[in-house]
Design a protein around this motif. Structure first.
Motif, PDB file in Angstrom:
ATOM      1  N   ILE A 103     -34.204  78.512  34.230  1.00  0.00           N
ATOM      2  CA  ILE A 103     -34.988  79.105  35.196  1.00  0.00           C
ATOM      3  C   ILE A 103     -36.741  78.493  34.812  1.00  0.00           C
ATOM      4  O   ILE A 103     -37.393  78.036  35.816  1.00  0.00           O
ATOM      5  CB  ILE A 103     -34.862  80.459  35.386  1.00  0.00           C
ATOM      6  N   ALA A 104     -36.873  78.883  33.576  1.00  0.00           N
ATOM      7  CA  ALA A 104     -38.211  78.720  33.106  1.00  0.00           C
ATOM      8  C   ALA A 104     -38.731  77.180  33.325  1.00  0.00           C
ATOM      9  O   ALA A 104     -40.055  77.073  33.779  1.00  0.00           O
ATOM     10  CB  ALA A 104     -38.464  79.166  31.765  1.00  0.00           C
ATOM     11  N   VAL A 105     -38.072  76.128  32.846  1.00  0.00           N
ATOM     12  CA  VAL A 105     -38.481  74.754  33.173  1.00  0.00           C
ATOM     13  C   VAL A 105     -38.449  74.143  34.560  1.00  0.00           C
ATOM     14  O   VAL A 105     -39.249  73.545  34.782  1.00  0.00           O
ATOM     15  CB  VAL A 105     -37.644  73.897  32.093  1.00  0.00           C
ATOM     16  N   ILE A 106     -37.399  74.728  35.439  1.00  0.00           N
ATOM     17  CA  ILE A 106     -37.333  74.221  36.660  1.00  0.00           C
ATOM     18  C   ILE A 106     -38.454  74.630  37.451  1.00  0.00           C
ATOM     19  O   ILE A 106     -39.231  74.102  38.143  1.00  0.00           O
ATOM     20  CB  ILE A 106     -36.022  74.656  37.272  1.00  0.00           C
ATOM     21  N   ARG A 107     -38.650  76.039  37.267  1.00  0.00           N
ATOM     22  CA  ARG A 107     -40.184  76.555  37.800  1.00  0.00           C
ATOM     23  C   ARG A 107     -41.332  75.796  37.411  1.00  0.00           C
ATOM     24  O   ARG A 107     -42.302  75.809  37.918  1.00  0.00           O
ATOM     25  CB  ARG A 107     -40.105  78.051  37.521  1.00  0.00           C
ATOM     26  N   ALA A 108     -41.292  75.572  36.228  1.00  0.00           N
ATOM     27  CA  ALA A 108     -42.490  74.883  35.560  1.00  0.00           C
ATOM     28  C   ALA A 108     -42.677  73.559  36.278  1.00  0.00           C
ATOM     29  O   ALA A 108     -43.646  72.785  36.014  1.00  0.00           O
ATOM     30  CB  ALA A 108     -42.664  74.904  34.392  1.00  0.00           C
ATOM     31  N   GLY A 109     -41.592  72.763  36.766  1.00  0.00           N
ATOM     32  CA  GLY A 109     -41.821  71.398  37.367  1.00  0.00           C
ATOM     33  C   GLY A 109     -40.831  70.558  37.004  1.00  0.00           C
ATOM     34  O   GLY A 109     -41.001  69.477  37.418  1.00  0.00           O
ATOM     35  N   ALA A 110     -39.812  70.858  35.977  1.00  0.00           N
ATOM     36  CA  ALA A 110     -38.756  69.644  35.766  1.00  0.00           C
ATOM     37  C   ALA A 110     -37.825  69.457  36.901  1.00  0.00           C
ATOM     38  O   ALA A 110     -37.546  70.486  37.730  1.00  0.00           O
ATOM     39  CB  ALA A 110     -37.826  70.439  34.443  1.00  0.00           C
ATOM     40  N   ARG A 111     -37.332  68.223  36.954  1.00  0.00           N
ATOM     41  CA  ARG A 111     -36.504  67.879  38.061  1.00  0.00           C
ATOM     42  C   ARG A 111     -35.004  67.926  37.683  1.00  0.00           C
ATOM     43  O   ARG A 111     -34.234  67.728  38.760  1.00  0.00           O
ATOM     44  CB  ARG A 111     -36.771  66.239  38.370  1.00  0.00           C
ATOM     45  N   GLY A 112     -34.848  68.205  36.594  1.00  0.00           N
ATOM     46  CA  GLY A 112     -33.233  68.535  36.176  1.00  0.00           C
ATOM     47  C   GLY A 112     -33.084  69.050  34.690  1.00  0.00           C
ATOM     48  O   GLY A 112     -34.105  69.439  34.057  1.00  0.00           O
ATOM     49  N   TYR A 113     -31.923  69.336  34.492  1.00  0.00           N
ATOM     50  CA  TYR A 113     -31.449  70.099  33.180  1.00  0.00           C
ATOM     51  C   TYR A 113     -30.146  69.684  32.791  1.00  0.00           C
ATOM     52  O   TYR A 113     -29.300  70.011  33.566  1.00  0.00           O
ATOM     53  CB  TYR A 113     -31.491  71.507  33.550  1.00  0.00           C
TER      54      TYR A 113
END
Length: 226
Positions: A103-113
């Motif tokens: 959740i943290a990295v997606i909300r910060a702007g990452a396009r995928g995980y």
């Protein structure tokens, strides 16, 4: 022949970086080139700004910064552009599949995980898709992301549609304003002028069809963006 996809690899384990570099070297003929590496937040931000890659492979847990790992890197670079003039896109590559990390990295702007169990062929495919602007997740995480955001697929699509109206810089300004920052504080945080902040805020309010900072804060809180 088209230009290769330029990649910066961010991970605090040197042997892991070496392994990924070696695996992706076999994909070089298909247009992937690692142009930089970094083991911590500060080095990552510096390398990314210097190299302006198309894609950043980003570990979630990193030393340095404000203690938020990959999120700190995203906050420092999410509005940067690649050498092609496109936004630099981030693909989280982590051993963790914990909800709070995703959740943290997606909300910060990452396009995928994707997790580190991914094989080199699938990783290369993920890099290409992210470079093209797609959102990419490991198969097991795709459904999990919907659940983690506490919304049905249709609701997430609606939220994404609204967020997609904003540029990366407008999202940064929006989050800070919604957190209660004054214009001069936003300007200092993002190294831009107060006039530019005012312009971005006006644009955000117009695009989201909101009329005040209060409404913007309510909007952002309702989507857990702050």
């Amino acid at each position: 022949m088209s230009q290769p996809i330029r990649v910066v690899l961010v991970d605090d384990h040197r042997m892991f970086r070496s392994g990924v570099r070696s695996e992706l070297a076999e994909e070089a003929a298909d247009g992937i080139e690692i142009v930089g590496e970094a083991p911590d937040v500060e080095t990552a931000v510096s390398v990314i700004k210097a190299e302006q890659p198309d894609v950043v492979l980003l570990d979630v847990h990193l030393p340095g910064g404000l203690g938020h790992g990959g999120v700190d890197v995203l906050r420092g670079c999410v509005a940067q552009e690649s050498q092609r003039g496109e936004p630099i896109r981030f693909l989280a590559l982590s051993v963790s599949d914990a909800a709070e990390d995703v959740i943290a990295v997606i909300r910060a702007g990452a396009r995928g995980y994707v997790t580190k169990t991914i094989n080199s062929t699938d990783l290369a495919t993920a890099i290409r898709r992210v470079a093209e602007g797609d959102a990419v997740f490991s198969p097991r995480l795709a459904g999990f992301v919907l659940d983690a955001f506490g919304a049905a697929a249709g609701e997430i699509a609606e939220v994404d549609e609204e967020l997609d109206r904003l540029s990366a810089r407008e999202r940064e300004v929006m989050r800070l304003i919604a957190r209660g920052y004054q214009y001069k504080e936003v300007a200092k945080e993002l190294f831009i002028s107060i006039k530019t902040v005012e312009t971005h805020v006006s644009s955000v309010l117009r695009k989201l069809q909101l009329s005040s900072r209060h409404e913007l804060t309510t909007w952002a809180m309702g989507r857990k963006l702050i």
